[in-house]
Design a protein around this motif. Structure first.
Motif, PDB file in Angstrom:
ATOM      1  N   GLN A  13      46.651  28.703  35.718  1.00 22.62           N
ATOM      2  CA  GLN A  13      46.930  27.392  36.298  1.00 22.62           C
ATOM      3  C   GLN A  13      47.507  27.476  37.705  1.00 22.62           C
ATOM      4  O   GLN A  13      47.630  26.463  38.397  1.00 22.62           O
ATOM      5  N   THR A  14      47.833  28.708  38.161  1.00 19.79           N
ATOM      6  CA  THR A  14      48.360  28.896  39.511  1.00 19.79           C
ATOM      7  C   THR A  14      47.321  29.442  40.484  1.00 19.79           C
ATOM      8  O   THR A  14      47.593  29.564  41.670  1.00 19.79           O
ATOM      9  N   ILE A  15      46.113  29.778  39.991  1.00 19.13           N
ATOM     10  CA  ILE A  15      45.117  30.483  40.802  1.00 19.13           C
ATOM     11  C   ILE A  15      44.054  29.518  41.304  1.00 19.13           C
ATOM     12  O   ILE A  15      43.325  28.909  40.523  1.00 19.13           O
ATOM     13  N   ALA A  16      43.957  29.407  42.620  1.00 16.00           N
ATOM     14  CA  ALA A  16      42.981  28.502  43.230  1.00 16.00           C
ATOM     15  C   ALA A  16      41.605  29.129  43.321  1.00 16.00           C
ATOM     16  O   ALA A  16      40.585  28.460  43.096  1.00 16.00           O
ATOM     17  N   GLY A  17      41.547  30.415  43.703  1.00 16.21           N
ATOM     18  CA  GLY A  17      40.251  31.033  43.924  1.00 16.21           C
ATOM     19  C   GLY A  17      40.286  32.535  43.790  1.00 16.21           C
ATOM     20  O   GLY A  17      41.355  33.159  43.834  1.00 16.21           O
ATOM     21  N   PHE A  18      39.119  33.101  43.613  1.00 12.46           N
ATOM     22  CA  PHE A  18      38.925  34.554  43.609  1.00 12.46           C
ATOM     23  C   PHE A  18      37.891  34.855  44.679  1.00 12.46           C
ATOM     24  O   PHE A  18      36.731  34.451  44.576  1.00 12.46           O
ATOM     25  N   ILE A  19      38.317  35.530  45.759  1.00 13.69           N
ATOM     26  CA  ILE A  19      37.403  35.875  46.841  1.00 13.69           C
ATOM     27  C   ILE A  19      36.952  37.315  46.684  1.00 13.69           C
ATOM     28  O   ILE A  19      37.761  38.214  46.418  1.00 13.69           O
ATOM     29  N   LEU A  20      35.653  37.542  46.818  1.00 15.45           N
ATOM     30  CA  LEU A  20      35.126  38.897  46.718  1.00 15.45           C
ATOM     31  C   LEU A  20      33.887  39.019  47.579  1.00 15.45           C
ATOM     32  O   LEU A  20      33.111  38.073  47.716  1.00 15.45           O
ATOM     33  N   GLU A  21      33.753  40.182  48.222  1.00 12.50           N
ATOM     34  CA  GLU A  21      32.496  40.504  48.878  1.00 12.50           C
ATOM     35  C   GLU A  21      31.460  40.741  47.783  1.00 12.50           C
ATOM     36  O   GLU A  21      31.667  41.583  46.909  1.00 12.50           O
ATOM     37  N   THR A  22      30.364  40.018  47.860  1.00 17.56           N
ATOM     38  CA  THR A  22      29.350  40.141  46.816  1.00 17.56           C
ATOM     39  C   THR A  22      28.887  41.592  46.683  1.00 17.56           C
ATOM     40  O   THR A  22      28.843  42.149  45.583  1.00 17.56           O
ATOM     41  N   VAL A  23      28.518  42.194  47.807  1.00 11.37           N
ATOM     42  CA  VAL A  23      28.350  43.639  47.906  1.00 11.37           C
ATOM     43  C   VAL A  23      29.377  44.103  48.933  1.00 11.37           C
ATOM     44  O   VAL A  23      29.328  43.686  50.093  1.00 11.37           O
ATOM     45  N   THR A  24      30.323  44.916  48.508  1.00  7.07           N
ATOM     46  CA  THR A  24      31.395  45.358  49.397  1.00  7.07           C
ATOM     47  C   THR A  24      30.814  46.105  50.583  1.00  7.07           C
ATOM     48  O   THR A  24      29.951  46.968  50.421  1.00  7.07           O
ATOM     49  N   GLY A  25      31.317  45.801  51.788  1.00  6.50           N
ATOM     50  CA  GLY A  25      30.769  46.366  53.006  1.00  6.50           C
ATOM     51  C   GLY A  25      31.439  47.644  53.456  1.00  6.50           C
ATOM     52  O   GLY A  25      31.111  48.725  52.994  1.00  6.50           O
ATOM     53  N   THR A  26      32.402  47.525  54.373  1.00  4.35           N
ATOM     54  CA  THR A  26      32.971  48.720  55.004  1.00  4.35           C
ATOM     55  C   THR A  26      33.786  49.570  54.042  1.00  4.35           C
ATOM     56  O   THR A  26      34.143  50.699  54.377  1.00  4.35           O
ATOM     57  N   ASN A  27      34.074  49.092  52.869  1.00  7.54           N
ATOM     58  CA  ASN A  27      34.774  49.884  51.875  1.00  7.54           C
ATOM     59  C   ASN A  27      33.822  50.551  50.881  1.00  7.54           C
ATOM     60  O   ASN A  27      34.233  50.917  49.784  1.00  7.54           O
ATOM     61  N   GLY A  28      32.552  50.715  51.279  1.00  8.65           N
ATOM     62  CA  GLY A  28      31.722  51.576  50.451  1.00  8.65           C
ATOM     63  C   GLY A  28      30.343  51.120  50.064  1.00  8.65           C
ATOM     64  O   GLY A  28      29.686  51.797  49.271  1.00  8.65           O
ATOM     65  N   ILE A  29      29.838  49.985  50.571  1.00  5.78           N
ATOM     66  CA  ILE A  29      28.548  49.456  50.101  1.00  5.78           C
ATOM     67  C   ILE A  29      28.513  49.542  48.570  1.00  5.78           C
ATOM     68  O   ILE A  29      27.696  50.253  47.965  1.00  5.78           O
ATOM     69  N   LEU A  30      29.420  48.827  47.957  1.00  6.58           N
ATOM     70  CA  LEU A  30      29.582  48.871  46.506  1.00  6.58           C
ATOM     71  C   LEU A  30      28.749  47.761  45.880  1.00  6.58           C
ATOM     72  O   LEU A  30      29.070  46.577  45.973  1.00  6.58           O
ATOM     73  N   VAL A  31      27.650  48.159  45.257  1.00 10.56           N
ATOM     74  CA  VAL A  31      26.734  47.221  44.628  1.00 10.56           C
ATOM     75  C   VAL A  31      27.242  46.957  43.211  1.00 10.56           C
ATOM     76  O   VAL A  31      27.353  47.891  42.410  1.00 10.56           O
ATOM     77  N   PRO A  32      27.566  45.717  42.861  1.00  6.85           N
ATOM     78  CA  PRO A  32      28.164  45.466  41.556  1.00  6.85           C
ATOM     79  C   PRO A  32      27.210  45.801  40.425  1.00  6.85           C
ATOM     80  O   PRO A  32      25.999  45.582  40.535  1.00  6.85           O
ATOM     81  N   PRO A  33      27.730  46.343  39.335  1.00 12.59           N
ATOM     82  CA  PRO A  33      26.859  46.618  38.182  1.00 12.59           C
ATOM     83  C   PRO A  33      26.331  45.311  37.594  1.00 12.59           C
ATOM     84  O   PRO A  33      26.962  44.251  37.694  1.00 12.59           O
ATOM     85  N   ASP A  34      25.157  45.385  37.001  1.00  9.33           N
ATOM     86  CA  ASP A  34      24.562  44.199  36.397  1.00  9.33           C
ATOM     87  C   ASP A  34      25.528  43.583  35.387  1.00  9.33           C
ATOM     88  O   ASP A  34      26.144  44.293  34.581  1.00  9.33           O
ATOM     89  N   GLY A  35      25.662  42.292  35.455  1.00 13.28           N
ATOM     90  CA  GLY A  35      26.541  41.570  34.552  1.00 13.28           C
ATOM     91  C   GLY A  35      27.911  41.292  35.132  1.00 13.28           C
ATOM     92  O   GLY A  35      28.610  40.398  34.644  1.00 13.28           O
TER      93      GLY A  35
END
Length: 444
Positions: free
Chosen positions: A206-228
């Protein structure tokens, strides 16, 4: 003496004057050694003395359509001649047409946009929107992330660039990523989502407005999220009334082989931030896209946010022309097909060079992680540090006319989407020779 009659500066003069009269970012100034740049075209740029570089990082992963596209140049020139500026309380044709065009290409029911100067301001305003819409104050963000250098965006950022700015914006809570570095590897999707949900519960949903995330992380590793994973994040945000904010500043506009990286997983975030490829960085422009019900919230409520250059007509005209180039030249499809070739070339590097610990890519968004041992996977440079070998590799690339980012134990492969297969192979031939340097440091 007018600028037309001035003698062009040499490379040495450019460097000396810029170092004397300007401050370079993220650097101890005595260590800065910039490449002097005089002109650019396509995938190349040149020094004043004529040395050619392959721009294998699209500058800052942003010149997606390549340098010097005359269609965008003409659009900028025409707009400056017709209407160089109008304040953001006014309506202009570029602003009107750009909003309608973005509504066509963004996912789901995202069809309202707040225009900014760049990606950091887009993320700042996404936070404002989320807080004002929900009435909550906390924002979740991941540790392996970069969201910009302004006061709020650097607080959202998880990587070490945040440290010097602390204490920063109140209410930011950092969470772990599915990826834990090359030695620990990836969590499975269920574990990653369980960890995220535990943090949500411990912080109080109830205190959290949003969750921000790079869809595919850029300069921290080109991290492609696992399916799901992204689908699971979407479900958790919906469950707890948290806005899902996808930062597509770097991953958007064809970089991954889709208009936006979220399109790979058929996810519709509540807020979508963009910049870089929006104008291919020909001029500054960013934007926050929002779903219709979020925009409707502000129909009778004030949105407390503003910028002098919000909806700048030159930026909007450049963006319209840039989107036209993506469509006319089928650059999204080209990124997908050329990206498949790049994935093969990355795999060949991994098979040949013992210093390659991992190689990841999606579309033309790629990275190589270098290690001292394939048994221990010890990185070739420490977290937030460098090493003699990585510095030597960077010098080799520069000597051979290949420009890309070398960071920690990694280097990036992010060429403009217009690159041909022959040009791609030319760049990888340079990389192949350069990795002999890091191979010599491998212990087993």
């Amino acid at each position: 003496m007018t600028s037309e009659t001035q003698k062009p500066l040499s490379g040495d003069e450019l460097v000396a004057l810029t170092k004397k009269h300007s401050l370079y970012e993220w650097s101890a100034q005595s260590k800065v050694d910039p490449i002097p740049v005089a002109r650019s075209k396509g995938i190349h740029f040149w020094t004043p003395e004529g040395k050619r570089f392959v721009d294998f990082n699209s500058q800052l992963m942003s010149v997606n359509i390549g340098h010097g596209d005359e269609r965008v140049v003409r659009a900028i020139q025409d707009q400056v001649a017709k209407l160089a500026y109008a304040n953001p309380f006014m309506a202009t044709e570029p602003r009107a047409r750009l909003g309608a065009k973005l509504a066509e290409i963004t996912p789901g029911d995202i069809d309202v946009f707040f225009f900014t100067n760049a990606g950091a301001e887009a993320n700042e305003n996404a936070v404002k929107l989320a807080r004002q819409f929900t009435g909550r104050h906390k924002i979740l963000a991941r540790y392996r992330s970069y969201h910009g250098a302004t006061a709020g965006a650097i607080s959202l950022t998880g990587d070490p660039r945040r440290w010097a700015a602390e204490p920063g914006m109140a209410g930011v809570v950092h969470v772990l990523d599915p990826y834990h570095g090359i030695q620990r590897g990836w969590d499975d999707t269920a574990t990653a989502l369980a960890n995220l949900e535990e943090t949500i519960q411990l912080e109080g949903p109830q205190t959290i407005a949003g969750f921000i995330l790079e869809t595919v992380t850029g300069t921290n590793g080109i991290l492609v999220p696992p399916d799901g994973y992204l689908q699971g994040v979407r479900d958790l945000c919906t469950k707890y009334g948290i806005l899902m904010i996808c930062d597509e500043v770097m991953a958007g506009f064809g970089r991954t082989g889709e208009w936006f990286a979220v399109d790979h997983w058929k996810v519709v975030p509540d807020l979508l931030t963009m910049a870089k490829g929006l104008t291919a960085s020909y001029v500054p422009l960013g934007a926050v896209g929002m779903r219709r019900h979020i925009a409707e919230h502000f129909k009778d409520k004030v949105f407390y946010g503003g910028l002098t250059y919000n909806s700048h007509p030159v930026g909007c005209a450049a963006a319209l022309a840039t989107i036209g180039v993506y469509q006319e030249d089928r650059l999204i499809e080209r990124a997908r097909s050329t990206g498949a070739v790049m994935k093969q070339l990355l795999a060949q590097l991994a098979a040949k060079h013992p210093s390659v610990g991992a190689a990841r890519s999606i579309g033309l968004f790629g990275l190589v992680e270098l290690v001292r041992s394939r048994k221990t996977l010890e990185p070739m440079a420490p977290f937030n540090g460098t090493s003699e070998e990585m510095q030597a590799l960077g010098r080799f690339f520069r000597q051979e006319g290949l420009y890309t980012m070398v960071r920690w134990n990694t280097f990036f492969t992010n060429p403009p989407l217009v690159i041909t297969e022959a040009q791609l192979r030319e760049a990888f031939e340079i990389i192949d020779r350069g990795l002999e340097i890091t191979d010599r440091a491998v212990r087993d």
